[in-house]
Design a protein around this motif. Structure first.
Motif, PDB file in Angstrom:
ATOM      1  N   ALA A 222     -16.069  67.466   2.303  1.00  0.00           N
ATOM      2  CA  ALA A 222     -14.732  68.059   2.272  1.00  0.00           C
ATOM      3  C   ALA A 222     -13.703  67.114   2.888  1.00  0.00           C
ATOM      4  O   ALA A 222     -12.574  66.996   2.381  1.00  0.00           O
ATOM      5  N   LEU A 223     -14.070  66.439   3.973  1.00  0.00           N
ATOM      6  CA  LEU A 223     -13.138  65.492   4.596  1.00  0.00           C
ATOM      7  C   LEU A 223     -12.779  64.387   3.621  1.00  0.00           C
ATOM      8  O   LEU A 223     -11.600  63.991   3.514  1.00  0.00           O
ATOM      9  N   SER A 224     -13.753  63.881   2.883  1.00  0.00           N
ATOM     10  CA  SER A 224     -13.481  62.845   1.891  1.00  0.00           C
ATOM     11  C   SER A 224     -12.539  63.351   0.803  1.00  0.00           C
ATOM     12  O   SER A 224     -11.615  62.647   0.372  1.00  0.00           O
ATOM     13  N   ASP A 225     -12.740  64.610   0.360  1.00  0.00           N
ATOM     14  CA  ASP A 225     -11.903  65.179  -0.699  1.00  0.00           C
ATOM     15  C   ASP A 225     -10.484  65.484  -0.217  1.00  0.00           C
ATOM     16  O   ASP A 225      -9.521  65.362  -0.993  1.00  0.00           O
ATOM     17  N   LEU A 226     -10.342  65.893   1.054  1.00  0.00           N
ATOM     18  CA  LEU A 226      -9.047  66.353   1.555  1.00  0.00           C
ATOM     19  C   LEU A 226      -8.200  65.242   2.159  1.00  0.00           C
ATOM     20  O   LEU A 226      -7.009  65.441   2.385  1.00  0.00           O
ATOM     21  N   ARG A 227      -8.806  64.107   2.431  1.00  0.00           N
ATOM     22  CA  ARG A 227      -8.043  63.021   3.064  1.00  0.00           C
ATOM     23  C   ARG A 227      -7.003  62.489   2.078  1.00  0.00           C
ATOM     24  O   ARG A 227      -7.318  62.123   0.950  1.00  0.00           O
ATOM     25  N   ARG A 228      -5.773  62.452   2.529  1.00  0.00           N
ATOM     26  CA  ARG A 228      -4.678  61.966   1.701  1.00  0.00           C
ATOM     27  C   ARG A 228      -4.218  60.576   2.117  1.00  0.00           C
ATOM     28  O   ARG A 228      -3.711  59.821   1.311  1.00  0.00           O
ATOM     29  N   SER A 229      -4.381  60.239   3.373  1.00  0.00           N
ATOM     30  CA  SER A 229      -4.109  58.884   3.835  1.00  0.00           C
ATOM     31  C   SER A 229      -4.685  58.728   5.223  1.00  0.00           C
ATOM     32  O   SER A 229      -4.962  59.710   5.906  1.00  0.00           O
ATOM     33  N   GLY A 230      -4.870  57.445   5.602  1.00  0.00           N
ATOM     34  CA  GLY A 230      -5.212  57.141   6.967  1.00  0.00           C
ATOM     35  C   GLY A 230      -6.689  57.013   7.249  1.00  0.00           C
ATOM     36  O   GLY A 230      -7.519  57.257   6.374  1.00  0.00           O
ATOM     37  N   PRO A 231      -6.957  56.591   8.474  1.00  0.00           N
ATOM     38  CA  PRO A 231      -5.938  56.285   9.474  1.00  0.00           C
ATOM     39  C   PRO A 231      -5.151  55.029   9.117  1.00  0.00           C
ATOM     40  O   PRO A 231      -5.728  54.048   8.671  1.00  0.00           O
ATOM     41  N   ASP A 232      -3.807  55.088   9.263  1.00  0.00           N
ATOM     42  CA  ASP A 232      -2.957  53.961   8.920  1.00  0.00           C
ATOM     43  C   ASP A 232      -2.719  53.095  10.149  1.00  0.00           C
ATOM     44  O   ASP A 232      -3.370  53.250  11.182  1.00  0.00           O
ATOM     45  N   LEU A 253     -13.596  73.917  10.451  1.00  0.00           N
ATOM     46  CA  LEU A 253     -13.677  73.519  11.862  1.00  0.00           C
ATOM     47  C   LEU A 253     -14.348  72.160  11.993  1.00  0.00           C
ATOM     48  O   LEU A 253     -13.897  71.295  12.760  1.00  0.00           O
ATOM     49  N   ARG A 254     -15.401  71.956  11.237  1.00  0.00           N
ATOM     50  CA  ARG A 254     -16.112  70.681  11.298  1.00  0.00           C
ATOM     51  C   ARG A 254     -15.304  69.548  10.666  1.00  0.00           C
ATOM     52  O   ARG A 254     -15.390  68.399  11.111  1.00  0.00           O
ATOM     53  N   VAL A 255     -14.533  69.840   9.625  1.00  0.00           N
ATOM     54  CA  VAL A 255     -13.688  68.818   9.019  1.00  0.00           C
ATOM     55  C   VAL A 255     -12.699  68.279  10.041  1.00  0.00           C
ATOM     56  O   VAL A 255     -12.532  67.064  10.200  1.00  0.00           O
ATOM     57  N   VAL A 256     -12.035  69.185  10.756  1.00  0.00           N
ATOM     58  CA  VAL A 256     -11.077  68.739  11.769  1.00  0.00           C
ATOM     59  C   VAL A 256     -11.800  67.997  12.893  1.00  0.00           C
ATOM     60  O   VAL A 256     -11.316  66.978  13.391  1.00  0.00           O
ATOM     61  N   GLY A 257     -12.985  68.477  13.276  1.00  0.00           N
ATOM     62  CA  GLY A 257     -13.744  67.789  14.306  1.00  0.00           C
ATOM     63  C   GLY A 257     -14.114  66.374  13.899  1.00  0.00           C
ATOM     64  O   GLY A 257     -14.025  65.425  14.691  1.00  0.00           O
ATOM     65  N   PRO A 271     -17.011  64.429  22.839  1.00  0.00           N
ATOM     66  CA  PRO A 271     -16.225  65.078  21.788  1.00  0.00           C
ATOM     67  C   PRO A 271     -15.511  66.296  22.345  1.00  0.00           C
ATOM     68  O   PRO A 271     -15.871  66.809  23.406  1.00  0.00           O
ATOM     69  N   PRO A 272     -14.458  66.757  21.652  1.00  0.00           N
ATOM     70  CA  PRO A 272     -13.782  67.966  22.130  1.00  0.00           C
ATOM     71  C   PRO A 272     -14.739  69.145  22.168  1.00  0.00           C
ATOM     72  O   PRO A 272     -15.648  69.253  21.341  1.00  0.00           O
ATOM     73  N   ARG A 273     -14.545  70.003  23.126  1.00  0.00           N
ATOM     74  CA  ARG A 273     -15.426  71.154  23.265  1.00  0.00           C
ATOM     75  C   ARG A 273     -15.235  72.119  22.098  1.00  0.00           C
ATOM     76  O   ARG A 273     -14.126  72.299  21.588  1.00  0.00           O
ATOM     77  N   LEU A 274     -16.353  72.749  21.701  1.00  0.00           N
ATOM     78  CA  LEU A 274     -16.319  73.672  20.579  1.00  0.00           C
ATOM     79  C   LEU A 274     -15.320  74.788  20.828  1.00  0.00           C
ATOM     80  O   LEU A 274     -14.553  75.167  19.926  1.00  0.00           O
ATOM     81  N   GLY A 275     -15.303  75.335  22.043  1.00  0.00           N
ATOM     82  CA  GLY A 275     -14.387  76.429  22.339  1.00  0.00           C
ATOM     83  C   GLY A 275     -12.933  76.025  22.162  1.00  0.00           C
ATOM     84  O   GLY A 275     -12.104  76.807  21.667  1.00  0.00           O
ATOM     85  N   GLN A 276     -12.598  74.798  22.565  1.00  0.00           N
ATOM     86  CA  GLN A 276     -11.225  74.319  22.407  1.00  0.00           C
ATOM     87  C   GLN A 276     -10.870  74.167  20.932  1.00  0.00           C
ATOM     88  O   GLN A 276      -9.779  74.572  20.495  1.00  0.00           O
ATOM     89  N   LEU A 277     -11.792  73.582  20.150  1.00  0.00           N
ATOM     90  CA  LEU A 277     -11.534  73.443  18.718  1.00  0.00           C
ATOM     91  C   LEU A 277     -11.386  74.802  18.041  1.00  0.00           C
ATOM     92  O   LEU A 277     -10.504  74.998  17.206  1.00  0.00           O
ATOM     93  N   THR A 298      -2.285  69.845  20.682  1.00  0.00           N
ATOM     94  CA  THR A 298      -2.954  68.637  21.137  1.00  0.00           C
ATOM     95  C   THR A 298      -4.433  68.920  21.398  1.00  0.00           C
ATOM     96  O   THR A 298      -4.776  69.906  22.055  1.00  0.00           O
ATOM     97  N   VAL A 299      -5.287  68.043  20.859  1.00  0.00           N
ATOM     98  CA  VAL A 299      -6.736  68.146  21.054  1.00  0.00           C
ATOM     99  C   VAL A 299      -7.278  66.755  21.345  1.00  0.00           C
ATOM    100  O   VAL A 299      -7.065  65.820  20.566  1.00  0.00           O
ATOM    101  N   ALA A 300      -7.971  66.612  22.477  1.00  0.00           N
ATOM    102  CA  ALA A 300      -8.662  65.362  22.807  1.00  0.00           C
ATOM    103  C   ALA A 300      -7.755  64.146  22.686  1.00  0.00           C
ATOM    104  O   ALA A 300      -8.155  63.100  22.166  1.00  0.00           O
ATOM    105  N   GLY A 301      -6.514  64.281  23.141  1.00  0.00           N
ATOM    106  CA  GLY A 301      -5.581  63.162  23.109  1.00  0.00           C
ATOM    107  C   GLY A 301      -4.932  62.914  21.768  1.00  0.00           C
ATOM    108  O   GLY A 301      -4.243  61.905  21.582  1.00  0.00           O
ATOM    109  N   LEU A 302      -5.136  63.818  20.814  1.00  0.00           N
ATOM    110  CA  LEU A 302      -4.540  63.688  19.488  1.00  0.00           C
ATOM    111  C   LEU A 302      -3.592  64.844  19.224  1.00  0.00           C
ATOM    112  O   LEU A 302      -3.826  65.979  19.662  1.00  0.00           O
ATOM    113  N   LEU A 303      -2.539  64.549  18.474  1.00  0.00           N
ATOM    114  CA  LEU A 303      -1.580  65.580  18.069  1.00  0.00           C
ATOM    115  C   LEU A 303      -1.951  66.070  16.680  1.00  0.00           C
ATOM    116  O   LEU A 303      -2.029  65.276  15.732  1.00  0.00           O
TER     117      LEU A 303
END
Length: 327
Positions: A222-232, A253-257, A271-277, A298-303
């Protein structure tokens, strides 16, 4: 350690307890097709540890196996001592394997160890990946870590040592109530009386490992199918928000992780904690994408920024220093 795997050599992790002593003894009984080295890690945490390591060396010599003692040197942490000792042990074992030209490290974790691991992770609130327990084989610092006894009860290994006359010691820390695993070990007979036997905990782990593998594969696709660009060049990754919002929540949830992991600069960081994700992705980001409203978290230093039919992930801007309160 999959079908068809070919290895150059192996390191056997042997502490001197019954499980690892059985691993060493069984390796000595097998016709020598794979060169092996027995390794004992002396953590230096008990006065008897050096003597026990020498006893393993003596038995290895009697069995015709090469042996090395690996010392964990340096200061020891006051907190999370067992976790630190485990990390040091694996680091030393993998280092010896690379030094010797071996590509396999074998440990003697048993069915009982697997059941205790699942129970510990259940108490810690782990999700399916954690409750899948220890893998029979996994990567370890450039080599493969294998656990050939993961489906074997500890009692069988003790009986094997007794029948073969292989002497072993018992680590007193295994019964030390200061450690969580030891406390849970004392509960296991009571849980077994209610039907929660080690065998059932291990079957649960196997089922969850199977399901987790399927979910991981679905998420990667799914990540491969949904990726539109990046990381740039700016470290931004963009996903199709509408497509992400229509996925089953477990896959989304796993795609975002996976996307978060792909963007983080420090690959060795936890990795970010499951509860936070779950709280941010399931509770805020996905609802925002479905309703077409902007959302920035913000999650694990990412916006994570949802809006305009997409989800972008990029390094979070530095926090502004707090202003001092007026006197």
């Amino acid at each position: 350690m999959g079908p068809g795997s070919v290895y150059r050599g192996g390191v056997l992790a042997v502490s001197g307890g019954p499980d690892s002593t059985a691993l060493m003894g069984c390796a000595a009984l097998v016709p020598r097709g794979l060169p092996v080295i027995v390794a004992t890690v002396d953590h230096g945490l008990r006065p008897a540890s050096a003597v026990e390591a020498q006893a393993v060396a003596a038995l290895a010599a009697r069995l015709g196996l090469a042996h090395r003692i690996l010392a964990w040197t340096g200061p020891k942490p006051a907190a999370h001592l067992q976790e630190a000792a485990r990390a040091a042990r694996y680091r030393l074992l993998a280092g010896l394997a690379r030094e010797a030209g071996a590509d396999l490290v074998l440990t003697a974790h048993t069915l009982d160890d697997q059941a205790e691991t699942v129970l510990m992770r259940l108490c810690a609130g782990s999700g399916p990946a954690g409750l899948a327990g220890m893998a029979p084989a996994r990567a370890l610092d450039g080599v493969t870590l294998g656990r050939p006894f993961l489906g074997v009860p500890k009692a069988r290994l003790v009986a094997t040592c007794d029948s073969q006359g292989w002497p072993f010691v018992r680590d007193p820390s295994n019964a030390d109530p200061r450690f969580g695993r030891a406390r849970l070990r004392r509960l296991m007979p009571l849980l077994a009386e209610e039907g929660l036997t080690p065998g059932r905990l291990v079957r649960l782990a196997g089922r969850l490992r199977r399901d987790e593998a399927a979910l991981a594969q679905a998420a990667a696709s799914a990540l491969s199918d949904l990726r539109r660009s990046g990381p740039d060049g700016h470290g931004t990754l963009i996903l199709d928000g509408a497509g992400l919002a229509t996925l089953p929540e477990a896959v989304a949830l796993r795609v975002v992780g996976l996307a978060v992991t792909a963007l983080r600069e420090d690959a060795a960081a936890d990795p970010p904690r499951l509860g936070q994700l779950e709280r941010i992705v399931l509770g805020e980001v996905l609802p925002a994408l479905r309703e077409g409203i902007p959302c920035r978290r913000t999650v694990a230093g990412l916006l994570l920024a949802a809006g305009a039919g997409r989800l972008s992930l990029s390094p979070a801007p530095p926090r502004r220093p707090s202003r001092p309160h007026p006197a």
